[in-house]
Design a protein around this motif. Sequence first.
Motif, short mmCIF file in Angstrom:
data_model
loop_
_atom_site.label_atom_id
_atom_site.label_comp_id
_atom_site.label_asym_id
_atom_site.label_seq_id
_atom_site.Cartn_x
_atom_site.Cartn_y
_atom_site.Cartn_z
N ALA A 125 0.90 -1.19 -0.19
CA ALA A 125 0.08 -0.01 -0.15
C ALA A 125 0.72 1.29 -0.22
O ALA A 125 0.62 2.33 -0.92
CB ALA A 125 -0.85 0.05 1.30
N ARG A 136 -4.77 3.78 6.09
CA ARG A 136 -5.45 3.34 7.06
C ARG A 136 -5.45 1.95 7.14
O ARG A 136 -5.70 1.14 6.11
CB ARG A 136 -6.83 3.84 6.69
N TYR A 138 -6.86 -1.47 9.05
CA TYR A 138 -8.08 -2.05 9.81
C TYR A 138 -8.12 -3.44 10.01
O TYR A 138 -7.69 -4.17 9.14
CB TYR A 138 -9.41 -1.64 9.20
N VAL A 149 -7.87 -5.05 6.39
CA VAL A 149 -8.00 -4.10 5.29
C VAL A 149 -7.17 -2.76 5.23
O VAL A 149 -6.95 -2.23 6.41
CB VAL A 149 -9.59 -3.40 5.38
N LYS A 151 -6.24 0.79 3.42
CA LYS A 151 -6.95 1.87 2.51
C LYS A 151 -5.58 2.73 2.31
O LYS A 151 -4.80 3.54 3.14
CB LYS A 151 -8.07 2.36 3.14
N GLU A 153 -4.65 6.53 0.25
CA GLU A 153 -5.22 7.52 -0.22
C GLU A 153 -4.11 8.53 -0.67
O GLU A 153 -2.95 8.54 0.19
CB GLU A 153 -6.06 8.37 0.59
N ARG A 200 -9.01 -3.45 -4.61
CA ARG A 200 -9.98 -2.71 -5.14
C ARG A 200 -9.43 -1.23 -5.44
O ARG A 200 -8.92 -0.62 -4.35
CB ARG A 200 -11.25 -2.71 -4.24
N THR A 202 -10.10 2.52 -6.94
CA THR A 202 -10.84 3.79 -7.62
C THR A 202 -10.07 5.03 -7.65
O THR A 202 -8.82 4.86 -7.46
CB THR A 202 -12.05 4.00 -6.46
N GLU A 205 -8.91 6.17 -3.99
CA GLU A 205 -8.33 5.17 -2.85
C GLU A 205 -7.88 3.83 -3.60
O GLU A 205 -8.81 3.28 -4.64
CB GLU A 205 -9.03 4.87 -1.73
N ILE A 207 -7.51 0.03 -2.00
CA ILE A 207 -7.84 -0.87 -0.74
C ILE A 207 -7.47 -2.33 -1.23
O ILE A 207 -7.73 -2.91 -2.00
CB ILE A 207 -9.64 -0.96 -0.66
N SER A 209 -7.03 -6.10 0.83
CA SER A 209 -7.71 -6.86 2.11
C SER A 209 -7.40 -8.27 1.78
O SER A 209 -6.69 -8.72 0.81
CB SER A 209 -9.52 -6.63 2.10
#
Length: 212
Positions: A125, A136, A138, A149, A151, A153, A200, A202, A205, A207, A209
């Motif tokens: 990431a 982020r 999680y 997870v 994320k 950005e 995933r 977009t 961001e 993601i 997982s």
Amino acid sequence: MPVSELFSLSAPDLAALLCSRVCHDIISPVGAINNGLELLDEGGADEDAMNLIRASAVNASARLQFARIAFGAAGSAGMQIDTGDAQTVAAAFINNEKPELEWHGVRALLPKNQVKLLLNLLLVANAAIPRGGRLRVYLEDTDTNAHFVIKAEGPMLRVPPKFLELHSGSKPDEPVDAHSVQFYYTLLLAKETGMNVNIRATADEIILSAAK
């Protein structure tokens, strides 16, 4: 493509490539320490030299502590790792990188390869936002069936192409090398833990997982 063909590196080759990766990560701060010592030898820049040495030593230590868990054995077979320790080394590592880090989830003891997978996904990431941003993390359902997870950005979002290539199950166009071995190792850890890595992306961001 059969999984056995994708994960075809021998143990000695994998170990050698991971060692090269760790050396690459620490050579810059260690070199900066050497530069600081040279400044001290020349005299006249003691404060600047000491500040450089201190900052570089902290950076090198953070990278080694992170690598010890993310790539190392971190104990005997079957050992669990405290996610609080993972959070500590992740925070120290990212402190020397461009993004900011947020960590969400209760502290728990998890199988070591799951924690290693988590930290390696964090590296992927981080590579997806080379100009900085926010990461982020999680941790969910750690007391039953843990899943992670992450994320990312930031500007110029892009999942590393080599990671996408390996994740697709396609045979790599080029052999895995010291630059791509971390992506390979991430997916190998996912295989070993029985966790599936999903991507995933977009415009806002990315993601990553991992769950069983």
